[in-house]
Design an enzyme around this catalytic site. Structure first.
Site, short mmCIF file in Angstrom:
data_model
loop_
_atom_site.label_atom_id
_atom_site.label_comp_id
_atom_site.label_asym_id
_atom_site.label_seq_id
_atom_site.Cartn_x
_atom_site.Cartn_y
_atom_site.Cartn_z
N ASN A 9 0.87 -1.18 0.00
CA ASN A 9 0.00 0.00 0.00
C ASN A 9 0.90 1.23 0.00
OD1 ASN A 9 -1.85 2.01 0.38
ND2 ASN A 9 -2.38 1.47 2.49
N LYS A 11 0.09 4.21 -0.40
CA LYS A 11 -0.60 5.40 0.13
C LYS A 11 -0.36 6.61 -0.79
CE LYS A 11 -0.05 3.54 4.73
NZ LYS A 11 -0.16 3.76 6.16
N HIS A 99 -9.59 1.11 4.71
CA HIS A 99 -8.33 1.33 5.42
C HIS A 99 -8.59 2.27 6.59
CE1 HIS A 99 -4.25 2.60 6.31
NE2 HIS A 99 -3.85 1.53 5.66
N GLU A 101 -7.09 4.74 7.63
CA GLU A 101 -6.92 6.16 7.31
C GLU A 101 -8.19 6.71 6.62
OE1 GLU A 101 -3.21 5.62 5.26
OE2 GLU A 101 -2.28 5.07 7.16
N GLU A 171 -5.64 -4.90 10.54
CA GLU A 171 -4.61 -3.88 10.76
C GLU A 171 -4.89 -3.13 12.05
OE1 GLU A 171 -2.66 -2.81 6.76
OE2 GLU A 171 -4.34 -1.46 7.07
N GLY A 177 2.16 2.34 10.75
CA GLY A 177 3.08 3.46 10.58
C GLY A 177 3.76 3.89 11.87
N SER A 217 3.19 -2.11 10.39
CA SER A 217 4.65 -2.12 10.54
C SER A 217 5.29 -3.46 10.18
CB SER A 217 5.04 -1.68 11.95
OG SER A 217 4.58 -0.35 12.19
C1 PEP Z 1 -0.89 0.16 5.89
O1 PEP Z 1 -0.79 1.19 5.28
O2 PEP Z 1 -1.86 -0.54 5.67
C2 PEP Z 1 0.14 -0.19 6.86
C3 PEP Z 1 -0.01 -1.30 7.52
O3 PEP Z 1 1.20 0.69 7.02
P1 PEP Z 1 2.61 0.37 7.72
O4 PEP Z 1 3.09 -0.95 7.13
O5 PEP Z 1 3.49 1.52 7.34
O6 PEP Z 1 2.38 0.24 9.18
#
Ligand code: PEP
Length: 255
Positions: A9, A11, A99, A101, A171, A177, A217
């Site tokens: 992803n 983003k 997601h 976000e 998630e 992040g 992460s």
């Molecule tokens: C994500 O954007 O879905 C995500 C898990 O980000 P990160 O791997 O940076 O934590």
């Protein structure tokens, strides 16, 4: 055997030049993936068309191009939005829906996400449906009920045949992040729980066919341990997917 997926992803990152370089780097590798393993690249909307062109030219049959979002309506006066039909017409095959976000920044509700799932499926797109709890819920110990409700309100209108067309990504928001990964035990515990919730609704055979990815992460250093858990079918990767070496190692960590 259910699909194991390494999903990137990106983003809202990268210029077109940087995106093309990363696509070239990724698409030039032969990982000798097994038939049940897949790489999915969720690129920013303006890069979907060039990404599909590069993917077609590469002949990478186990790589798919994904969008990061789509709108809940078919077409019309929705300035700035991207429809599921547009994505399908580009030969994009997957779309991330829900997601955290999108839920937090753009206030997307479980009810809206149910509509997005439906419209994506109606154009034969595979929704990568995200769920996961914030830190306060984890600290209160009520994460199971929280995540089950997300599934219930956005997915439970689907029948048993249709639910198998989705990929679910768990998630935990506190791990996205932040560099703070859920332990492999925490990931397995939740994935097992989610599968049991699906089994309760749709039966064990159906639940056993739904891929559940972990996101939060994921990086080269922890992917293998996370993916080795029996109910973790790969990862949805943000930050580490922007670095070719990292993402390449994550792909190779699929079991
Ligand atoms: C994500 O954007 O879905 C995500 C898990 O980000 P990160 O791997 O940076 O934590």
């Amino acid at each position: 055997m259910r699909q194991q997926i390494a999903a990137a992803n990106w983003k809202m990152n990268l210029t077109i030049g940087q995106a093309e370089k990363l696509l070239d780097d990724i698409l030039s590798v032969d990982w000798a993936l097994k038939p049940w393993q897949q790489v999915v690249l969720a690129v920013p909307a303006p890069y979907l068309y060039p990404a599909v062109q590069k993917w077609k030219a590469s002949g990478q049959s186990q790589v798919s191009i994904s969008a990061q979002n789509c709108y809940s309506e078919k077409s019309g006066a929705y300035t700035g939005e991207t429809s599921a039909e547009m994505l399908a017409s580009l030969v994009v095959t997957h779309v991330i829906i829900g997601h955290s976000e999108r839920r937090e920044i753009f206030h997307e509700t479980n009810a809206l996400l149910a509509k997005k799932v439906d419209i994506a499926l109606s154009f034969n797109l595979t929704p990568i449906f995200c769920c996961g709890e914030p830190l306060s819920i984890r600290e209160a110990g009520t994460q199971n009920a929280f995540v089950a409700k997300q599934l219930e309100e956005s997915l439970y209108h689907l029948d048993a045949e249709t639910i198998q067309k989705l990929v679910i990504a768990y998630e935990p928001i506190w791990a996205i992040g932040t560099g703070k990964t859920a332990t492999s035990e925490q990931a397995q515990e939740m994935h097992h729980y989610l599968r049991s919730v699906l089994a309760h609704k749709y039966g064990a055979a159906v639940a056993g066919r739904v891929s559940i990815l972990y996101g939060g992460s994921v990086k080269a250093a922890n992917a293998q341990e996370l993916f080795s858990q029996p109910d973790v079918d790969g990862g949805l990767v943000g930050g580490a997917s922007l670095i070719h070496k990292e993402f390449d190692a994550i792909i190779r960590a699929l079991k």
